[in-house]
Design a protein around this motif. Structure first.
Motif, short mmCIF file in Angstrom:
data_model
loop_
_atom_site.label_atom_id
_atom_site.label_comp_id
_atom_site.label_asym_id
_atom_site.label_seq_id
_atom_site.Cartn_x
_atom_site.Cartn_y
_atom_site.Cartn_z
N ASP A 126 0.81 -1.22 0.00
CA ASP A 126 0.00 0.00 0.00
C ASP A 126 0.85 1.27 0.00
N TRP A 127 2.16 1.14 -0.11
CA TRP A 127 3.06 2.28 -0.06
C TRP A 127 3.56 2.65 -1.45
N THR A 128 3.75 3.95 -1.64
CA THR A 128 4.41 4.47 -2.85
C THR A 128 5.44 5.50 -2.43
N PHE A 129 6.66 5.35 -2.92
CA PHE A 129 7.74 6.29 -2.62
C PHE A 129 8.21 6.95 -3.92
N ASN A 130 8.24 8.27 -3.92
CA ASN A 130 8.67 9.04 -5.09
C ASN A 130 9.86 9.92 -4.72
N VAL A 131 10.87 9.95 -5.56
CA VAL A 131 12.03 10.81 -5.36
C VAL A 131 12.33 11.52 -6.66
N GLY A 132 12.53 12.83 -6.60
CA GLY A 132 12.87 13.60 -7.79
C GLY A 132 12.17 14.93 -7.82
N GLN A 133 11.86 15.40 -9.00
CA GLN A 133 11.16 16.67 -9.18
C GLN A 133 9.73 16.39 -9.61
N ASP A 134 8.77 16.85 -8.83
CA ASP A 134 7.37 16.56 -9.11
C ASP A 134 6.49 17.64 -8.52
N TRP A 135 5.17 17.51 -8.76
CA TRP A 135 4.23 18.46 -8.18
C TRP A 135 4.27 18.43 -6.67
N ALA A 165 11.17 14.34 -1.83
CA ALA A 165 10.96 12.91 -1.60
C ALA A 165 9.59 12.74 -0.96
N GLN A 166 8.75 11.90 -1.55
CA GLN A 166 7.39 11.71 -1.08
C GLN A 166 7.17 10.27 -0.62
N ALA A 167 6.30 10.11 0.37
CA ALA A 167 5.83 8.80 0.80
C ALA A 167 4.31 8.86 0.90
N LEU A 168 3.63 7.94 0.22
CA LEU A 168 2.17 7.91 0.22
C LEU A 168 1.69 6.52 0.61
N LYS A 169 0.64 6.46 1.42
CA LYS A 169 0.11 5.17 1.87
C LYS A 169 -1.41 5.16 1.71
N GLU A 175 -5.95 8.18 1.86
CA GLU A 175 -4.56 8.23 1.43
C GLU A 175 -3.81 9.22 2.30
N HIS A 176 -2.73 8.77 2.91
CA HIS A 176 -1.88 9.62 3.75
C HIS A 176 -0.60 9.92 2.98
N ALA A 177 -0.16 11.16 2.99
CA ALA A 177 1.03 11.53 2.21
C ALA A 177 1.87 12.53 2.98
N ILE A 178 3.18 12.37 2.84
CA ILE A 178 4.14 13.30 3.46
C ILE A 178 5.29 13.50 2.48
#
Length: 219
Positions: A126-135, A165-169, A175-178
């Motif tokens: 249920d986790w998504t991790f994003n690293v880079g340049q994004d919205w 760096a984003q973490a979404l669950k 949906e929780h996001a930080i």
């Protein structure tokens, strides 16, 4: 902090050379051409510049060359091109560019590529991790549509691109996001306040999804 930074920078090439070296990736190209003829009977501005690249407000009478003169400009700078590469193991990458430069009024062949988004993503359960340049997380108003770029400048409560760096669950309908990110950007050749600032930005978002609707809060 310095030791931690060095270890983090070494992590990406090590992962690419070992665990993900044998994964299969599927590339998808997307984009569109946006050709516009912008006519205005009075001065307008784009992100504070007196031109119609991606106009966001009426012209500032202090900097407008001719406040009451009509203008006409043909624009293709908001045309967009991207590639998304999806792996079979939850890893994906995305690069998206356009040709916007607010310092060039009607550049034609002088247009240059502008990097919009460049991210590496990892999905696990249920986790998504994003690293880079994004919205930014607080970009709720359909940022992936054909809305003109000017819509996201000078609007106050709408976030634009950020190195982060984003973490979404996902938790049922919730949906929780930080995210932690760079406090700004620096187009100069030398380091400045952005690099000397050791305090990253912090963004939080809580979203409730049902059917095709969503309701939430971010900051």
């Amino acid at each position: 902090m310095k030791k931690l930074t060095k270890k983090f920078l070494l992590l990406i090439p090590l992962l690419g050379a070992s665990g993900y070296a044998h994964a299969e990736f599927t590339p998808t190209l997307y984009g569109f051409v946006k050709a516009s003829d912008v006519f205005a009977d009075q001065a307008i501005e784009s992100n504070g510049r007196p031109n119609s690249v991606a106009y966001s407000a009426a012209g500032n009478p202090v900097i407008a060359a001719h406040r009451s003169r009509a203008t006409n400009s043909m624009q293709v700078q908001q045309s967009r091109l991207g590639v998304k590469i999806v792996g079979d193991d939850g890893v994906s990458g995305l690069v998206e560019v356009d040709f916007v430069d607010f310092n060039k009024s009607t550049p034609a062949i002088a247009s240059v590529i502008r990097l919009r988004r460049a991210t590496i993503s990892l999905k696990h359960d249920d986790w998504t991790f994003n690293v880079g340049q994004d919205w930014d997380l607080d970009s709720p108003l359909a940022p992936y549509t054909y809305n003109v770029i000017g819509h996201y400048f000078g609007s106050g409560d709408i976030g634009f691109m950020r190195l982060q760096a984003q973490a979404l669950k996902k938790d049922g309908n919730w949906e929780h996001a930080i995210a932690i990110g760079s406090p700004g950007y620096n187009n100069g050749a030398s380091m400045g306040n952005v690099e000397y600032n050791e305090t990253p930005t912090l963004a939080l978002r809580e979203t409730y999804n049902w059917d095709k609707n969503m309701l939430g809060v971010s900051g």
